[in-house]
Design an enzyme around this catalytic site. Structure first.
Site, PDB file in Angstrom:
ATOM      1  N   ASP A  81       0.866  -1.185   0.000  1.00 25.25           N
ATOM      2  CA  ASP A  81       0.000   0.000   0.000  1.00 25.25           C
ATOM      3  C   ASP A  81       0.899   1.229   0.000  1.00 25.25           C
ATOM      4  O   ASP A  81       1.714   1.398   0.913  1.00 25.25           O
ATOM      5  CB  ASP A  81      -0.891  -0.050   1.257  1.00 25.25           C
ATOM      6  CG  ASP A  81      -2.009   0.983   1.240  1.00 25.25           C
ATOM      7  OD1 ASP A  81      -1.943   1.935   0.442  1.00 25.25           O
ATOM      8  OD2 ASP A  81      -2.950   0.834   2.050  1.00 25.25           O
ATOM      9  N   ASP A  92      -3.376   7.148  -3.621  1.00 23.34           N
ATOM     10  CA  ASP A  92      -3.255   6.100  -2.603  1.00 23.34           C
ATOM     11  C   ASP A  92      -3.733   4.810  -3.270  1.00 23.34           C
ATOM     12  O   ASP A  92      -4.845   4.761  -3.793  1.00 23.34           O
ATOM     13  CB  ASP A  92      -4.153   6.503  -1.421  1.00 23.34           C
ATOM     14  CG  ASP A  92      -4.140   5.517  -0.261  1.00 23.34           C
ATOM     15  OD1 ASP A  92      -3.502   4.449  -0.378  1.00 23.34           O
ATOM     16  OD2 ASP A  92      -4.795   5.819   0.754  1.00 23.34           O
ATOM     17  N   HIS A 164     -11.432   6.298   2.286  1.00 21.65           N
ATOM     18  CA  HIS A 164     -11.443   7.624   2.887  1.00 21.65           C
ATOM     19  C   HIS A 164     -11.403   8.700   1.828  1.00 21.65           C
ATOM     20  O   HIS A 164     -10.863   8.494   0.741  1.00 21.65           O
ATOM     21  CB  HIS A 164     -10.238   7.771   3.817  1.00 21.65           C
ATOM     22  CG  HIS A 164      -8.956   7.251   3.227  1.00 21.65           C
ATOM     23  ND1 HIS A 164      -8.020   8.058   2.661  1.00 21.65           N
ATOM     24  CD2 HIS A 164      -8.475   5.978   3.059  1.00 21.65           C
ATOM     25  CE1 HIS A 164      -7.010   7.326   2.205  1.00 21.65           C
ATOM     26  NE2 HIS A 164      -7.270   6.049   2.425  1.00 21.65           N
ATOM     27  N   HIS A 172      -6.803  11.494   5.311  1.00 20.01           N
ATOM     28  CA  HIS A 172      -8.115  11.030   5.779  1.00 20.01           C
ATOM     29  C   HIS A 172      -8.965  12.260   6.053  1.00 20.01           C
ATOM     30  O   HIS A 172      -8.973  12.803   7.138  1.00 20.01           O
ATOM     31  CB  HIS A 172      -7.978  10.150   7.025  1.00 20.01           C
ATOM     32  CG  HIS A 172      -7.376   8.814   6.722  1.00 20.01           C
ATOM     33  ND1 HIS A 172      -8.134   7.680   6.528  1.00 20.01           N
ATOM     34  CD2 HIS A 172      -6.097   8.434   6.520  1.00 20.01           C
ATOM     35  CE1 HIS A 172      -7.331   6.666   6.245  1.00 20.01           C
ATOM     36  NE2 HIS A 172      -6.093   7.093   6.239  1.00 20.01           N
ATOM     37  N   GLU A 197     -10.959   1.102  -0.732  1.00 14.38           N
ATOM     38  CA  GLU A 197     -10.044   0.000  -0.413  1.00 14.38           C
ATOM     39  C   GLU A 197     -10.733  -1.173   0.270  1.00 14.38           C
ATOM     40  O   GLU A 197     -10.690  -1.317   1.469  1.00 14.38           O
ATOM     41  CB  GLU A 197      -8.840   0.489   0.400  1.00 14.38           C
ATOM     42  CG  GLU A 197      -9.137   1.375   1.580  1.00 14.38           C
ATOM     43  CD  GLU A 197      -7.842   1.837   2.268  1.00 14.38           C
ATOM     44  OE1 GLU A 197      -6.892   1.038   2.375  1.00 14.38           O
ATOM     45  OE2 GLU A 197      -7.797   2.995   2.704  1.00 14.38           O
ATOM     46  N   GLU A 290      -6.797  -1.354  -3.669  1.00 13.49           N
ATOM     47  CA  GLU A 290      -7.184   0.052  -3.488  1.00 13.49           C
ATOM     48  C   GLU A 290      -6.833   0.899  -4.694  1.00 13.49           C
ATOM     49  O   GLU A 290      -5.760   0.750  -5.282  1.00 13.49           O
ATOM     50  CB  GLU A 290      -6.462   0.627  -2.258  1.00 13.49           C
ATOM     51  CG  GLU A 290      -6.705   2.108  -2.019  1.00 13.49           C
ATOM     52  CD  GLU A 290      -6.036   2.634  -0.767  1.00 13.49           C
ATOM     53  OE1 GLU A 290      -5.028   2.037  -0.326  1.00 13.49           O
ATOM     54  OE2 GLU A 290      -6.521   3.645  -0.233  1.00 13.49           O
TER      55      GLU A 290
HETATM   56 CO    CO Z   1      -5.956   4.398   1.634  1.00 18.65          CO
END
Ligand code: CO
Length: 305
Positions: A81, A92, A164, A172, A197, A290
């Protein structure tokens, strides 16, 4: 803004595919995380959070400490990640792979097949989620799509992990994207960036805190008597005021002993927040996939494809 999201997404996507090839029996986790982090910087972006490499029953929030001796074993279920920022706009993205090597030394063929299905399930969950995203889409509907897709594999999503919203310099940004129908009727807006995700598991679908802290985030300024702790706090305020940072970056700069004492004192005083690794409740296997997307009137753009 959109340009920066796209640029960050391209960087993350390129590094994700290169880095995935390093996940092999006997390779060191620290070599992978240091490769990812240095590549992000080399490409002119900033690191949005320490590269997370979480293995098997660990769902998230592990990164190597200094001198980490952890090696991949053939067949490990490895979640990579990573996140990059361009002008503060974040990409992300995460992928799960089984570590290359002689897997049948560690697992039966039935187990390997199951593990591949667990990986497929989170990918199916993500695909189903992305198909529902558009301006006006309710968060609960996205979650329901994830849950249904993973359920088709007779597996569970991780109910207490979410995606998020993203904003400039904010990983976030306040909105959580559920992995089941949590009845949240908040509606997405055009132009909003979100990271979706889904996690899939053959366990119960709940994660709990595991021992150790490897990732931290700055919270607030506090006074400290110890000079070296003050210095570490100043360093964090200068270098990582907005997004999470690695304990390894601190110990690399200040030495393991002084760095770790400072991280402990800063955490206890709530000057920084220590993230615990998250472990599946039944110690079952967890996969994750994700992407970051920007919401549009009739769909979305996936920046990290
Ligand atoms: Co994330």
């Amino acid at each position: 803004m959109m340009e920066s999201y796209i640029q960050a997404g391209k960087i993350v996507s390129d590094i994700r595919s290169e880095a995935s090839k390093m996940i092999k029996d006997g390779a060191l986790v620290i070599d992978l995380v240091e490769y990812v982090e240095s590549e992000i910087l080399k490409r002119g972006a900033e690191i949005a959070f320490p590269c997370n490499v979480s293995i098997n029953e660990i769902a998230a929030h592990y990164t190597s400490p200094a001198n980490d001796k952890t090696q991949f074993k053939a067949g490990d279920m490895v979640k990579l990640d990573l996140g990059a920022m361009v002008d503060g706009y974040i990409a992300d993205s995460a992928v799960t792979v089984l570590a290359e090597g002689n897997m049948d030394e560690n697992y039966t063929q039935d187990e390997i097949n199951l593990h591949e299905e667990i990986i497929e399930a989170s990918a199916a969950g993500l695909e189903a989620a992305i198909a529902t995203v558009r301006a006006g889409a309710e968060l609960s509907k996205i979650g329901a799509a994830v849950h249904e897709a993973i359920g088709e594999y007779n597996l569970n999503p991780i109910f207490n992990l979410t995606g998020h919203s993203l904003e400039q310099n904010n990983l976030h940004a306040g909105i959580s994207i559920p992995n089941y129908d949590n009845h949240d009727n908040y509606k997405l807006d055009e132009g909003q960036a979100i990271a979706i995700e889904p996690f899939a598991t053959n366990g119960e679908g709940i994660v709990n805190d595991a021992p150790g802290h490897y990732i931290f985030a700055y919270l607030a300024n506090k006074p400290f008597r110890m000079k070296s702790t003050q210095k570490v706090l100043k360093y964090i305020q200068t270098n990582n005021p907005y997004v999470p940072f690695s304990g390894r970056w601190i110990t690399d700069e200040f030495g393991e002993r002084r760095g770790n004492i400072a991280l402990k004192q800063l955490s206890e005083a709530m000057a920084i927040y220590p993230y615990a690794p998250l472990r599946e409740k039944k110690d079952c296997f967890v996969s994750q996939k994700e992407h970051t997307v920007v919401v549009e009137k009739e769909g979305c753009t996936v920046t990290t494809i």
